[in-house]
Structure formats: structure tokens, C-alpha cells
Design an enzyme around this catalytic site. Structure first.
Site, PDB file in Angstrom:
ATOM      1  CE  LYS A 133       0.525   1.439 -26.909  1.00  0.00           C
ATOM      2  NZ  LYS A 133      -0.569   1.181 -27.821  1.00  0.00           N
ATOM      3  N   GLY A 170     -13.815   0.743 -38.222  1.00  0.00           N
ATOM      4  CA  GLY A 170     -12.504   0.330 -38.724  1.00  0.00           C
ATOM      5  C   GLY A 170     -12.239  -1.118 -38.393  1.00  0.00           C
ATOM      6  CB  THR A 171     -13.771  -4.150 -39.580  1.00  0.00           C
ATOM      7  OG1 THR A 171     -14.925  -3.467 -39.061  1.00  0.00           O
ATOM      8  CG2 THR A 171     -13.835  -5.606 -39.150  1.00  0.00           C
ATOM      9  CG  ASN A 181       6.215   3.248 -33.413  1.00  0.00           C
ATOM     10  OD1 ASN A 181       5.859   2.499 -34.315  1.00  0.00           O
ATOM     11  ND2 ASN A 181       5.837   3.071 -32.162  1.00  0.00           N
ATOM     12  CG  ASN A 208      -0.498   3.741 -31.387  1.00  0.00           C
ATOM     13  OD1 ASN A 208      -0.332   3.355 -30.237  1.00  0.00           O
ATOM     14  ND2 ASN A 208      -0.241   2.971 -32.445  1.00  0.00           N
ATOM     15  CB  ALA A 247      -4.519  -5.312 -37.736  1.00  0.00           C
ATOM     16  CG  LEU A 248      -6.730  -2.305 -32.473  1.00  0.00           C
ATOM     17  CD1 LEU A 248      -5.477  -1.560 -32.031  1.00  0.00           C
ATOM     18  CD2 LEU A 248      -7.955  -1.458 -32.201  1.00  0.00           C
ATOM     19  N   GLY A 249      -9.448  -3.427 -34.868  1.00  0.00           N
ATOM     20  CA  GLY A 249     -10.898  -3.451 -34.681  1.00  0.00           C
ATOM     21  C   GLY A 249     -11.495  -4.807 -35.017  1.00  0.00           C
TER      22      GLY A 249
END
Lengths: 315, 315
Positions: free
Chosen positions: A195, A13-14, A203, A108, A16-18
Site C-alpha cells: 500500500k 473514531g467515528t 501523498n 495507514n 469518514a472511515l469509522g
């Protein structure tokens, strides 16, 4: 300790995060393999572009894959896509993680490590909690806005606390060399519940009430509701024998009042008509607490409201 | 029994509800006095126009007032404006109700009769519950879409059940002559809690989730939430020693599934940027139940969400 270049990384999963963490690792010298879906052609040709408050950079050449079967088995497999794609895990994981490798779940919510352990065995799972504000602004183009810390913790069956292990220290050292702020936690389940103290009220309410954090904190009624939801998260944690102190909740409230007006990640997903991470962020904690005999009525209601809105939004 | 024409009526608030019932009474021969605000000039000149599924009619001449002090003391004073204007009650009521007259509160929610009793004394108060679907579509122009029944009940201090009294039978006879379906209830507080079984979930969720009744019933999660909210209303009623049977809740659910897709009155108010009747429909029942030791977490959460939305909506 092994040298950096010996440890291979897979990024599943590339986005925003990866894309952000994987690029930082590669830039620091790590051997990183990126799995992509819609952006594969573009990234295979042009690489990755990172705009960051810590300094922009580009990686013209990355090892990009559009099929997990073409990837080599890696030492550290980072699960970095949204949990709404977790039905793909049984297909993606088995071939890409080395026998003595580890799957690092940077997602998350709660309960994903259990799912991963079912697939790769409980000795090859770690959890990571990201405090990152970044967006994908185009194919292979990521904008890092703020924060970036990752907190690691080891997984074991039943989420028994594992303390600090050699393995997590080694991976943490790689992240540290890549300039990523790291914390190590002895107890993954406690870290995940902590968290949720922030994630569940902000959220959830941001989507249901179409509101930013400052609006929720600026109204006495929703300010009270946020705090009551946080207490229910603490009650859920307590049902799992994890104690969240009063002072932690106060700190979360104070911190949120002081931060810039913030549109939560779930609200961004909702506005972009993407499916919401309702099950891992709300459903799994609720089911776990319920198994332990805890009743969390307001989180349940928020879950029900989000399920309704999510179903209608993705029509 | 007195003849119809002897009993004088004051309508405080000549809108979708007061305009409809007042016109029906006048058309049947009653002496009716209408208090108006913004529509006064128009109605004083042109009268009232009623479009109704039961037959259209016009009343070219009505006794219209723009000041309660100009109105004669009346036998029956009908409070027909929205509860969001109830801060006006102490100014409006004292002069317009005869010494042996009665104030009939035709409003939603709970607790208004207590307020009225503080102003005119507890012997001069009755409650009425309207099951009416009508809108004001222009000055003095009302469109009656469906239903229309009114349920009367006597008030007494502490909402003690008063049974069926002569006075309520007499007023009911007037309404009956005017073609308005009437029910008499022995216990005002039970009747008000029963009506909240429907009003609290559907009015509340329709605003928070921007949804019609059929959408709320068509999703398993909100369908369950509606029922859970109804159980909390029943728990609130029970805290006041009023029993709402399981079968009553089932009937409300079945009836709502079968009715035409419906936009609730609170949702209409919200869409029209009018203030919401949050305090009488949610705040008062919650405070009453709390005094009696009942905790209603989901209704509390709905109240908090509505207070947030209402405050933002009327900016």
C-alpha cells in the site's frame, strides 16, 4: 460459525472511515458501539447519516459514547481515527477489547500493530488496509465517494506471516454481509508495504508540490520521481524480505494515470490544516528499513520536507 | 599594465547584476557599453540610477544599445543576464568580443563556460562568481543591498586549473579601482562547486518549501536535509577531483544561521513568475557528476521537484 448478532463491534473514531464501516455493519444487523469526540452530542441525539454511491441511509439510533470507559468490552475493536491520535491508544484500548477479542487496525502506514500489541498483547491484533474514498461533511454526516474495499491480515510478533485464520474469516463474513468488499491477505507486512507503494509518492509529493495525481503524472520529471520513490518502497520491503514485483509498480503507475484527477488524503489534511500522518506513513517505514540496513534517500528527503511543512502548517 | 581607459567593457544584460558592476566600472573611468532589452529606451534617454549601501550615484549618460551588432568589439565582455537566456549566446557573443578579448561569465551554476568556449574558442573565456545582493527596482534603476564581491578564475578545456594569469590580474585591477571587492581563484571548477554548496540546498528548498533561510535552519529536519544536500554537492565535486573540506560545509551552515533571514534569488524569481535557473544550477552539475559516475539522489529529487514547479509557474 457464530451468528452475526453475537459479535460486538467497537468503532474508535467515528469519522469518514469509522463512521462509514460502522454504519454499514450496524445496518446489516451487527451490534456496534461508536466512540465519538466532538460529534458526540449531535450523534447521540440524531444518529448517523450516510450518503453513499451505493445508496444513502440514516441510522437515527446508534450506541454513541464520549468516554471509552462507558463502552462494553467488544469482540472486535476497530481503530479508525487518524494515526496522529495514536498517543491515545494506551488509554483507549485495554478496557474495550474482550479477553478473546481482537483489535483491528484500519489505519495507514506501518508499525501501528506493533504499538497495539504492546498494549493488548500480540494475540489480539489484526491489521486492515482500507481503499476508501469518503469524507465527513458534517457532524455524524459522512459522504462515501468511491471504492470501499478492506484487506485483512493477521498480526504476529515481528510481522511473521500468519496465513488465513478462522478469526479473520469470521470478521470478513460480517463485513461481507454488510456489503463491504473484502480481501484476505496472508502477510500483513507485505500488504502494508504494497500500500505504501502508492501512498508514499503520491501523498508526499501532493503536499510538497501542491499537486494532484494527474499533474504529478503529466510532468516527465515528477513522473520519473514517483517511479523512483516506488522503487525505494520496494527496496524497503525487500529489506524486510517482502518482494514487490516490477509488474506491481507498473500497475500502480498505469492505474494512477487512468484514474480521475485525485487530491490525496494527506493533501486534504494539509489543506484543512490538520496534522499529517507523517510518522506512520514515512517515519516508521524509514526506521524499519534502516534497522534492516536499507538506505532510502529520496523517501528520507520527502519525510524531511513533510516534517517541515507539517510543523509550519499546524502553528 | 595598460591604463584603465584602454580596456573596453561590454555588459550583456543590464539588470541587477550587470547594471551594478557596469555602472561601478564606468563611474571609475572605464569605457563601458551596455546591452539592454526592455529598458533600452529609458536608459538611452535617462541613464542609470544606482542606490547602494556604499553610496548612491547616477550615470545620466551611458552607451546603451538595443542590438549587439551595433556594439563595438570589446576587450572584456561580461555575460550578466540570467542563464535562462543562454540560448541567445551564439547570436550575441561572436561580434562583440575582440580577437584578443575575453568573455567573463558572471552567472550562477556550472558549465556555461563550456558553452561559451564552443562559440568564441577556449582561449577567450573566464568565469566569475558574484556574491551580490541587488535588485532591479525600475527601468535602469538598481538597488544594491549587500555584499558585492566577485571571484575570478580562468577557464580551460575540461576545466583544467589554470592558476592566476596576467589577464585576470589586469581585469581584477579594473574592478578593484571601481571599488568592487575581488578574489582570484586558481581553479574555476572548484570555485563553482564551492558556490553550489550554498546555492543548491538553499535556492532549491526555498522554492520547494516556500521558505526563507532562517526557517530552513530552524527546523531539525530541513536543517539535516540542507547538510545532506551539501554533502552530495561535495560528492559531486569529488567526482571531478575537487575536494571540498568538511570545514567548508560547516562554515556555510554557521554563516547561514548567522545571516539575516534571506529570500534566495531563485525564490524571488519564482515569486515573480520568472523562469528558474534550474538547468545551470542543478541540471548541469548533476549531468557532470553522473558522467563521472557519482549518484546524487537528493539533488536529483530537488531538480525533479523544481522542474515541475518551474513548468507550472511559467504557464
Amino acid at each position: 460459525m457464530e451468528s452475526f448478532s453475537d459479535r460486538t463491534y467497537a468503532i474508535l473514531g467515528t469519522g469518514a472511515l469509522g463512521g462509514f464501516y460502522g454504519s454499514r455493519l450496524q445496518k446489516a444487523g451487527a451490534d456496534v458501539h461508536f466512540l465519538l469526540h466532538s460529534d458526540y452530542e449531535h450523534v447521540n441525539k440524531h444518529g448517523l447519516v450516510i450518503e453513499s454511491k451505493d445508496g444513502d441511509f440514516t441510522l437515527p439510533d446508534v450506541r454513541a459514547y464520549d468516554d471509552v470507559q462507558k463502552m462494553p468490552p467488544c469482540d472486535v475493536v476497530i481503530v479508525a481515527f487518524k494515526t496522529t491520535h495514536n498517543h491515545l491508544l494506551p488509554k483507549l484500548l485495554p478496557s474495550v477489547v474482550k479477553d478473546d477479542g481482537v483489535v483491528l487496525v484500519l489505519q495507514n502506514g506501518l508499525g501501528v500493530e506493533d504499538e497495539v500489541a504492546e498494549i493488548v498483547g500480540d494475540k489480539r491484533v489484526m491489521g486492515g488496509l482500507c481503499f476508501l474514498c469518503s469524507n465527513k461533511v458534517g457532524p455524524g454526516h459522512i459522504r462515501h465517494l468511491d471504492y470501499g474495499e478492506v484487506k485483512f491480515a493477521e498480526y504476529a510478533i515481528g510481522y511473521n506471516s500468519q496465513g488465513i485464520t478462522t478469526r479473520m474469516c469470521q470478521i470478513a463474513a460480517d463485513f461481507d454481509r454488510a456489503g463491504i468488499p473484502i480481501k484476505l491477505a496472508a502477510d500483513l507486512l507485505l500488504a502494508r508495504w504494497q500500500k505504501l507503494v502508492w501512498n508514499i509518492p503520491y501523498n508526499g509529493l501532493s503536499v510538497v508540490l501542491d499537486a494532484r495525481t494527474d499533474e504529478l503524472m503529466g510532468n516527465t520529471h515528477t513522473r520519473a520521481l514517483v517511479e523512483e520513490l516506488m522503487w525505494e518502497v520496494a527496496a524497503g520491503a525487500k529489506s524486510c524480505d517482502r518482494i514487490i514485483a516490477d509488474s506491481f509498480i507498473e500497475m500502480m503507475l498505469d492505474w494512477t494515470v487512468k484514474m480521475k484527477p485525485y487530491r490525496t488524503s494527506m493533501k486534504i489534511d494539509y489543506d484543512e490544516k490538520r496534522p499529517l500522518e507523517v510518522e506512520t506513513m514515512f517515519g516508521n517505514p524509514l526506521r524499519l528499513a534502516q534497522q534492516k540496513g536499507a538506505n532510502l534517500p529520496k523517501i528520507t528527503m520527502l519525510y524531511q520536507q513533510l516534517k517541515f511543512l507539517d510543523a509550519r502548517n499546524s502553528h
